[in-house]
Design a protein around this motif. Sequence first.
Motif, mmCIF file in Angstrom:
data_model
loop_
_atom_site.group_PDB
_atom_site.id
_atom_site.type_symbol
_atom_site.label_atom_id
_atom_site.label_comp_id
_atom_site.label_asym_id
_atom_site.label_seq_id
_atom_site.Cartn_x
_atom_site.Cartn_y
_atom_site.Cartn_z
ATOM 1 N N THR A 21 47.166 25.589 4.664
ATOM 2 C CA THR A 21 48.146 25.726 5.755
ATOM 3 C C THR A 21 49.460 26.390 5.347
ATOM 4 N N ILE A 22 49.698 26.546 4.054
ATOM 5 C CA ILE A 22 51.021 26.995 3.608
ATOM 6 C C ILE A 22 51.388 28.378 4.123
ATOM 7 N N ARG A 23 50.394 29.261 4.332
ATOM 8 C CA ARG A 23 50.722 30.607 4.811
ATOM 9 C C ARG A 23 51.357 30.570 6.199
ATOM 10 N N SER A 24 50.783 29.792 7.101
ATOM 11 C CA SER A 24 51.342 29.764 8.460
ATOM 12 C C SER A 24 52.722 29.131 8.465
ATOM 13 N N CYS A 25 52.951 28.178 7.574
ATOM 14 C CA CYS A 25 54.279 27.574 7.434
ATOM 15 C C CYS A 25 55.291 28.615 6.968
ATOM 16 N N ILE A 26 54.956 29.309 5.884
ATOM 17 C CA ILE A 26 55.860 30.327 5.338
ATOM 18 C C ILE A 26 56.101 31.435 6.354
ATOM 19 N N ASP A 27 55.037 31.908 6.980
ATOM 20 C CA ASP A 27 55.166 33.010 7.933
ATOM 21 C C ASP A 27 56.080 32.640 9.095
ATOM 22 N N SER A 28 56.014 31.380 9.539
ATOM 23 C CA SER A 28 56.866 30.967 10.669
ATOM 24 C C SER A 28 58.341 30.976 10.287
ATOM 25 N N VAL A 29 58.626 30.748 8.997
ATOM 26 C CA VAL A 29 60.010 30.832 8.523
ATOM 27 C C VAL A 29 60.442 32.287 8.410
ATOM 28 N N LEU A 30 59.587 33.103 7.832
ATOM 29 C CA LEU A 30 59.936 34.519 7.627
ATOM 30 C C LEU A 30 60.051 35.291 8.933
ATOM 31 N N LYS A 31 59.431 34.804 9.992
ATOM 32 C CA LYS A 31 59.502 35.465 11.297
ATOM 33 C C LYS A 31 60.755 35.081 12.093
ATOM 34 N N GLN A 32 61.531 34.178 11.572
ATOM 35 C CA GLN A 32 62.751 33.771 12.280
ATOM 36 C C GLN A 32 63.720 34.943 12.397
ATOM 37 N N ASP A 33 64.377 35.050 13.555
ATOM 38 C CA ASP A 33 65.276 36.182 13.788
ATOM 39 C C ASP A 33 66.694 35.934 13.272
ATOM 40 N N PHE A 85 54.764 24.298 11.388
ATOM 41 C CA PHE A 85 55.303 25.647 11.556
ATOM 42 C C PHE A 85 56.251 25.673 12.740
ATOM 43 N N TYR A 86 57.215 26.590 12.688
ATOM 44 C CA TYR A 86 58.174 26.722 13.782
ATOM 45 C C TYR A 86 57.496 27.291 15.012
ATOM 46 N N ALA A 87 57.910 26.815 16.169
ATOM 47 C CA ALA A 87 57.211 27.125 17.416
ATOM 48 C C ALA A 87 57.452 28.547 17.898
ATOM 49 N N TYR A 88 58.593 29.143 17.532
ATOM 50 C CA TYR A 88 58.912 30.499 17.990
ATOM 51 C C TYR A 88 59.986 31.086 17.068
ATOM 52 N N PRO A 89 60.193 32.404 17.117
ATOM 53 C CA PRO A 89 61.054 33.072 16.128
ATOM 54 C C PRO A 89 62.554 32.803 16.230
ATOM 55 N N SER A 90 63.018 32.237 17.327
ATOM 56 C CA SER A 90 64.467 32.031 17.457
ATOM 57 C C SER A 90 64.876 30.570 17.284
ATOM 58 N N VAL A 91 64.008 29.758 16.681
ATOM 59 C CA VAL A 91 64.328 28.339 16.473
ATOM 60 C C VAL A 91 65.633 28.180 15.705
ATOM 61 N N ILE A 92 65.742 28.838 14.551
ATOM 62 C CA ILE A 92 66.934 28.652 13.708
ATOM 63 C C ILE A 92 68.178 29.180 14.403
ATOM 64 N N SER A 93 68.062 30.317 15.076
ATOM 65 C CA SER A 93 69.209 30.863 15.811
ATOM 66 C C SER A 93 69.720 29.871 16.846
ATOM 67 N N GLU A 94 68.798 29.246 17.560
ATOM 68 C CA GLU A 94 69.193 28.316 18.616
ATOM 69 C C GLU A 94 69.747 27.015 18.042
ATOM 70 N N VAL A 95 69.211 26.583 16.907
ATOM 71 C CA VAL A 95 69.752 25.397 16.249
ATOM 72 C C VAL A 95 71.197 25.651 15.816
ATOM 73 N N LEU A 103 60.595 22.623 18.884
ATOM 74 C CA LEU A 103 61.036 23.444 17.762
ATOM 75 C C LEU A 103 59.950 23.594 16.704
ATOM 76 N N VAL A 104 59.128 22.565 16.548
ATOM 77 C CA VAL A 104 58.137 22.535 15.473
ATOM 78 C C VAL A 104 56.789 22.083 16.024
ATOM 79 N N LYS A 105 55.734 22.669 15.477
ATOM 80 C CA LYS A 105 54.374 22.221 15.768
ATOM 81 C C LYS A 105 53.791 21.629 14.489
ATOM 82 N N MET A 106 53.247 20.434 14.625
ATOM 83 C CA MET A 106 52.745 19.680 13.479
ATOM 84 C C MET A 106 51.232 19.485 13.602
#
Length: 247
Positions: free
Chosen positions: A15-27, A90-100, A196-199
């Motif tokens: 599962t680590i790839r989808s976790c990492i990718d969701s972080v790297l896709k953050q805007d 993994f984060y649910a969408y690319p703007s999670v961190i921006s919105e936080v 914000l997150v899918k588990m």
Amino acid sequence: MKVSILTVVYNGAATIRSCIDSVLKQDYSDIEYIIVDGNSTDGTQEIVTSYGDKVAQFISERDSGIYDAMNKAIQLATGEVIGILNADDFYAYPSVISEVVKTMQSGDFQCVYGDLEFVDGVDATKVTRKWVSGEYRKGSFINGWMPPHPTFFVKKEVYKNNGTFRLDLGTAADYELMLRFIHKFQVRIGYLPKVLVKMRVGGVSTSTLKNRLAANRNDLKAWKTNNLTPRFYTLWLKPLRKILQFI
């Protein structure tokens, strides 16, 4: 505002790839991504290193469990805000961190949390439960409330002033930390009413009655170690609240 995202992992190659990718896709542009691995043997280390410098810091060494690894990662973090994303999540969408960050700045909050969806371990598009946190009210912990820890973003100053995870509370370590920060020390907290997150489904703390009783003992210890007293119903309302997540 620099944000440090921390992932701790042990044998998480599936599962680590989808976790990492969701972080790297953050805007959001100012993210420091730190991964702490417990000396995995299933190819996790090779997957992480394949991302090169997209992962700001990566260490792999034996630890004393997930919360020990989280404490290591917190010490490594240089961001003003810290979020912890488990390797199965993994984060649910690319703007999670921006919105936080926007939410945190809008209310001068020290912590921000949101909602969480549980998804099937194989088919991540299949939602099995939804944890709608709701607004925190003073005393909410008395009524069995807690926010989902993977959605809990905290300013590093809060960790510095109020401590990190206790290693003697088993699966209640994240509950104790949030109880301490929110209920005991009353940090300024804001709610972002979005998933914000899918588990991925899993975990052992509530899988059997025996585990539930053990979890209740640790939850009670979380109150006692902070010189706090729950009501007689507090620790039973906590798991009962999960029933509403299936509706």
